[in-house]
Motif scaffolding. Sequence first.
Motif, PDB file in Angstrom:
ATOM      1  N   ARG A 192      70.694  31.643  66.356  1.00 14.45           N
ATOM      2  CA  ARG A 192      70.457  32.006  67.754  1.00 14.45           C
ATOM      3  C   ARG A 192      69.245  31.219  68.259  1.00 14.45           C
ATOM      4  O   ARG A 192      68.227  31.106  67.576  1.00 14.45           O
ATOM      5  N   VAL A 193      69.364  30.702  69.459  1.00 16.44           N
ATOM      6  CA  VAL A 193      68.249  29.967  70.076  1.00 16.44           C
ATOM      7  C   VAL A 193      67.268  30.968  70.673  1.00 16.44           C
ATOM      8  O   VAL A 193      67.659  31.853  71.440  1.00 16.44           O
ATOM      9  N   VAL A 194      66.009  30.790  70.274  1.00 18.69           N
ATOM     10  CA  VAL A 194      64.921  31.581  70.862  1.00 18.69           C
ATOM     11  C   VAL A 194      63.867  30.572  71.349  1.00 18.69           C
ATOM     12  O   VAL A 194      63.299  29.824  70.542  1.00 18.69           O
ATOM     13  N   ALA A 195      63.659  30.593  72.642  1.00 13.70           N
ATOM     14  CA  ALA A 195      62.767  29.593  73.250  1.00 13.70           C
ATOM     15  C   ALA A 195      61.349  29.685  72.684  1.00 13.70           C
ATOM     16  O   ALA A 195      60.826  30.784  72.439  1.00 13.70           O
ATOM     17  N   ASP A 196      60.745  28.508  72.465  1.00 12.00           N
ATOM     18  CA  ASP A 196      59.345  28.373  72.031  1.00 12.00           C
ATOM     19  C   ASP A 196      59.084  29.049  70.691  1.00 12.00           C
ATOM     20  O   ASP A 196      57.959  29.481  70.416  1.00 12.00           O
ATOM     21  N   GLN A 197      60.102  29.169  69.876  1.00  8.48           N
ATOM     22  CA  GLN A 197      59.894  29.805  68.573  1.00  8.48           C
ATOM     23  C   GLN A 197      60.181  28.793  67.463  1.00  8.48           C
ATOM     24  O   GLN A 197      61.132  28.022  67.536  1.00  8.48           O
ATOM     25  N   GLU A 198      59.339  28.790  66.471  1.00  9.33           N
ATOM     26  CA  GLU A 198      59.576  27.969  65.295  1.00  9.33           C
ATOM     27  C   GLU A 198      60.731  28.557  64.489  1.00  9.33           C
ATOM     28  O   GLU A 198      61.178  29.672  64.745  1.00  9.33           O
ATOM     29  N   LEU A 199      61.227  27.790  63.533  1.00  7.65           N
ATOM     30  CA  LEU A 199      62.352  28.242  62.700  1.00  7.65           C
ATOM     31  C   LEU A 199      61.976  29.515  61.954  1.00  7.65           C
ATOM     32  O   LEU A 199      60.920  29.602  61.334  1.00  7.65           O
ATOM     33  N   LYS A 200      62.858  30.485  62.061  1.00  7.10           N
ATOM     34  CA  LYS A 200      62.623  31.763  61.391  1.00  7.10           C
ATOM     35  C   LYS A 200      63.918  32.196  60.717  1.00  7.10           C
ATOM     36  O   LYS A 200      64.984  32.193  61.304  1.00  7.10           O
ATOM     37  N   ILE A 201      63.822  32.563  59.445  1.00  7.16           N
ATOM     38  CA  ILE A 201      64.984  33.005  58.677  1.00  7.16           C
ATOM     39  C   ILE A 201      64.715  34.411  58.173  1.00  7.16           C
ATOM     40  O   ILE A 201      63.715  34.665  57.528  1.00  7.16           O
ATOM     41  N   GLU A 202      65.599  35.305  58.516  1.00  3.73           N
ATOM     42  CA  GLU A 202      65.403  36.704  58.169  1.00  3.73           C
ATOM     43  C   GLU A 202      66.668  37.231  57.481  1.00  3.73           C
ATOM     44  O   GLU A 202      67.778  37.164  58.069  1.00  3.73           O
ATOM     45  N   ALA A 203      66.538  37.709  56.259  1.00  2.40           N
ATOM     46  CA  ALA A 203      67.663  38.274  55.525  1.00  2.40           C
ATOM     47  C   ALA A 203      67.628  39.781  55.590  1.00  2.40           C
ATOM     48  O   ALA A 203      66.613  40.408  55.261  1.00  2.40           O
ATOM     49  N   VAL A 204      68.726  40.372  56.018  1.00  2.13           N
ATOM     50  CA  VAL A 204      68.841  41.821  56.151  1.00  2.13           C
ATOM     51  C   VAL A 204      69.960  42.284  55.243  1.00  2.13           C
ATOM     52  O   VAL A 204      71.071  41.768  55.305  1.00  2.13           O
ATOM     53  N   ASN A 205      69.661  43.252  54.390  1.00  2.00           N
ATOM     54  CA  ASN A 205      70.665  43.710  53.433  1.00  2.00           C
ATOM     55  C   ASN A 205      71.319  45.023  53.814  1.00  2.00           C
ATOM     56  O   ASN A 205      72.022  45.613  53.008  1.00  2.00           O
ATOM     57  N   GLU A 206      71.078  45.500  55.006  1.00  3.06           N
ATOM     58  CA  GLU A 206      71.753  46.732  55.444  1.00  3.06           C
ATOM     59  C   GLU A 206      73.041  46.364  56.151  1.00  3.06           C
ATOM     60  O   GLU A 206      73.076  45.352  56.832  1.00  3.06           O
TER      61      GLU A 206
END
Length: 501
Positions: free
Chosen positions: A487-501
Amino acid sequence: MEIRFENLKIINFKSHRDLVVNFGELTKITGDNARGKSSIPEAVTFTVYGTDVFGGKLDPTPITYAADETLVQLLLSVDGKQLLLGRGLKKGKASYYINEVPSKATEFNEIRDQLFDKELFMSLFNPSYFPNLQWEKQRELLLRYVSSPANKEVLKALPDAQAEALNLKKHSLEDLEKIHKDNKNKKDKAYIAAQSRTKTLKEQLEQYAPTAALDSLKIELNKLVKERNEIEKITDSAGEVNTRINRLQTQINSMLQDRDGMKSQFQHLKNEQIADSCRVCKQPLKDESLTAAEEDKQKRIQQFKSQYDQSVIRRKELEAELSELEYIDVSEQLEKARALQEKIMPIEREISKHKEYEYRLEQVNQAEKDEMETLKSLNESIFILDSIKAFKSKEAELQGEKVQALFETLSVRLFDIQKNGEIKPTFEIEMDKKGYRKLSHSEGIRAGLELRDVLCQQSELIVPCFVDDAESITRFKQPKGQLIICRVVADQELKIEAVNE
């Protein structure tokens, strides 16, 4: 089979120098444009197939920096068992790893291909991959896991006459079609020839059409023949007498001529002189010899007289027989017989026409029978070919219904019906009666996800699902397996989030 992504290690791959991605049930990849979001799913497909997420060529070399070697490793969980696949590139030469062990390309490909088919994996991983395949590949991939309706099911849905015409126990549908296409082509030509022959024979038959009834002709013929036969009895009898008279006259005349000859011979014999010397040795004959010669002459004279007398007696007998016979004039009877024969001949010709008419009528009847049998065979093949078309159409309809039942919002067209009734395979995805290429970007993503879930369910293969441009859709059905969204989020650096729910 369920395949999960555990983690992804990226070294010198496009914009990523050194990156480790740990995957959860849901993995969110966010950031502004040009932050390397799309390179993460590309690293997955590069590891597995050496391509981008659409199966195209991919250059993995760094974009903004220099590096000697690119290496990507993907840790998979295959039904709970871990497998580490790796692919590298150094100075244009590819390298492969299985559980960190350097391997040959053939070994790498064999391990991978045992897990999944390329088209299937790519379609399940990237929902936008399947709609961009050629329609033939789309159709083949979808139908690969959807069995065709059974012949019994299709036949049951056809009208009874068509179902009975298709004997699929003896021949396959394809062989049956070949047989009757060949027979139709032959019988088309044969029927035209049979029609032409029947027409010609009917035209010839008209030329022999009798002008009078056969029974009346036979009655009239019998009457005339009887009259002619009675006259011929008379003329035949008269002919025998007249012939005998002519023969007797000929014999008598011949005997008279013989009589005149015999008279001349007798005179010569009578005047014959007795020689006084031997005809051979020229010695003079003695008295006894002269007497013997004279006696021989008299003996021959007597024999000649006897022969002459017998001839006269026989001639007298013939003259006596001739005198008792009278020449019969039958010219009048012969004229009557000739007149009767002139009447008989046209009647016989007319009767002969009846026979010729009957013969040609049999030919016409046989030709009409042959024509009808040819037409029957032709119509049978036409009916069977039409039944085959109906079978294929019904099969396509049932298969379409079977496939359509797998979808909730999409409709899929598998066949087009041509003007001649032939079924032509095709493949078209529609949403709300709009073709895929006319869908908006968000509609296209939702369509791809629904197609992906159908393939997942039918193939019984679960792999992680990657959704790009997730910001363009507000909601969508959770796909089976792990979900990776970008997903594109303006002015944000690369972020990777893993959710196990």
